[in-house]
Design a protein around this motif. Structure first.
Motif: not given
Length: 402
Positions: A88-112
């Motif tokens: 699937d790799l294409l002969p182009v440059g690839y970027f690495h993007v990271v989306f992070t949840l805030p700590a306040e949301i992480a607590a809700i995420a752990f229970q759901n």
């Protein structure tokens, strides 16, 4: 090479006490993960006998648990997955993007976990797709792969998405490749603002639909007004979206994927010491000015197991997902169309006339420790059966006999 101390060693020694302390509080999925890690590569799962045709040496090998949370089983899974993704790799440059949840949301995420982790995928993918399609930015339909991680270096709960994004996409009519700038994909501040809005809208919709559960100190959030008050500060803070510099070619993309796609909360290589009561392991302290300075953390065995089990995913949850032109049944045709636009040939595929080369690349059995010859399976046995002797001894290869 086998690590000196395995994660399974900690679970086998301290797991029974941890179960006893958490009786009535450990769900079935967590107990299954613990049992799988403890039984991995042991007689309880059965195994097979490998024999060398050259010298007749026999070796017993026990079966793997194949649980996706077991670090010993993820190496083979990663190799198989990467072999499928290489085309699937294409002969182009690839970027690495990271989306992070805030700590306040992480607590809700752990229970759901199922609901909020799925929302994280949906909000982050919609953000990236929408901003990339905007003519003010890239103006193209992109494709990318997203991988969920829920841990930090110290195995604390820290949900975030790693995305591998080709540097460009298809034009709206699908006839041209729109390339991004060499060292810039999309503005991270714009991504962060849209991600925050989409995620919080989705979270409010989940709450209104009664799809979120709250326990312990979060129990008051079941009330709509208390939930809105709790999220008010999160609406004002900046949400982190991080775009790393582009990879140095497709091989670097594969090297990254091999480290990240099938990673678990901690690998056995990071475990430095275990005395039966405490576990010491290596972590990176990202608060240091040097960035990611290595240090050693020591936890009680129970706390170590608790932190690891924080990251057990719901059954059937997909932690690797593809989007844009990398998804769907037309992925291969779409990638071939993009290569045609770029003027690059389709990478060669393995054929049935090359079975030996393909098998050699995927064979994980080590060579014979006596003569270095190839080992083959000559017998098998069921779980909980300890072979007292070899089922039979293969006849030596006369061509190899001196």
């Amino acid at each position: 090479m086998r690590a000196a101390i395995e994660l399974a060693d900690v679970f086998r020694a301290a797991g029974p006490a941890y179960r006893a302390d958490g009786a009535g509080h450990l769900d079935l999925a967590t107990r299954k993960v613990m049992a799988a890690i403890e039984q991995c590569r042991t007689a309880s799962l059965g195994g097979h006998v490998e024999g060398c045709d050259a010298c007749g040496h026999l070796r017993v090998a026990y079966n793997a648990c194949r649980n996706r949370h077991c670090p010993r089983c993820q190496g083979a899974a990663a190799r198989d997955w990467l072999a499928a993704r290489e085309a699937d790799l294409l002969p182009v440059g690839y970027f690495h993007v990271v989306f992070t949840l805030p700590a306040e949301i992480a607590a809700i995420a752990f229970q759901n976990k199922a609901a909020v982790y799925d929302l994280l995928f949906r909000a982050a993918s919609a953000t990236l797709t929408r901003i990339a399609a905007d003519p003010k930015h890239l103006g193209a339909r992109i494709g990318f792969t997203a991988v969920l991680h829920t841990w930090g270096s110290a195995m604390t709960h820290h949900p975030h998405l790693h995305m591998i994004v080709p540097g460009g996409g298809l034009s709206s009519d699908g006839t041209q490749w729109v390339a991004s700038r060499p060292a810039f994909l999309l503005p991270v501040r714009v991504l962060g603002m849209l991600f925050r809005r989409l995620f919080l809208e989705g979270l409010a919709a989940l709450h209104e639909a009664g799809m979120l559960a709250f326990f312990g100190t979060l129990a008051p959030l079941a009330d709509a007004r208390a939930f809105a008050r709790a999220l008010a500060p999160v609406r004002r803070k900046r949400w982190v979206v991080y775009a790393k510099p582009p990879f140095a070619g497709p091989k670097a993309v594969l090297a990254y994927l091999s480290r990240y796609t099938h990673r678990v909360a901690i690998s056995s290589r990071r475990i430095l010491a275990f005395d039966g009561a405490n576990v010491s392991f290596g972590v990176k302290d990202y608060r240091c000015e040097e960035g990611g300075q290595a240090r050693v953390m020591t936890l009680s065995a129970g706390e170590f197991i608790r932190r690891f089990l924080l990251h057990v995913l719901p059954r059937g949850f997909h932690r690797i997902r593809h989007y844009g032109f990398l998804t769907g049944s037309n992925r291969k045709a779409g990638l071939a169309h993009i290569r045609a636009i770029l003027g690059t040939p389709v990478p060669p595929r393995s054929t049935d006339s090359e079975p030996d080369a393909r098998d050699a690349a995927t064979d994980v059995r080590g060579p014979c420790p006596c003569c270095g010859g190839p080992m083959r399976i000559v017998g098998a046995f069921a779980g909980w059966y300890e072979p007292r002797g070899p089922p039979f001894r293969p006849a030596p290869n006369r061509a190899c006999t001196p």
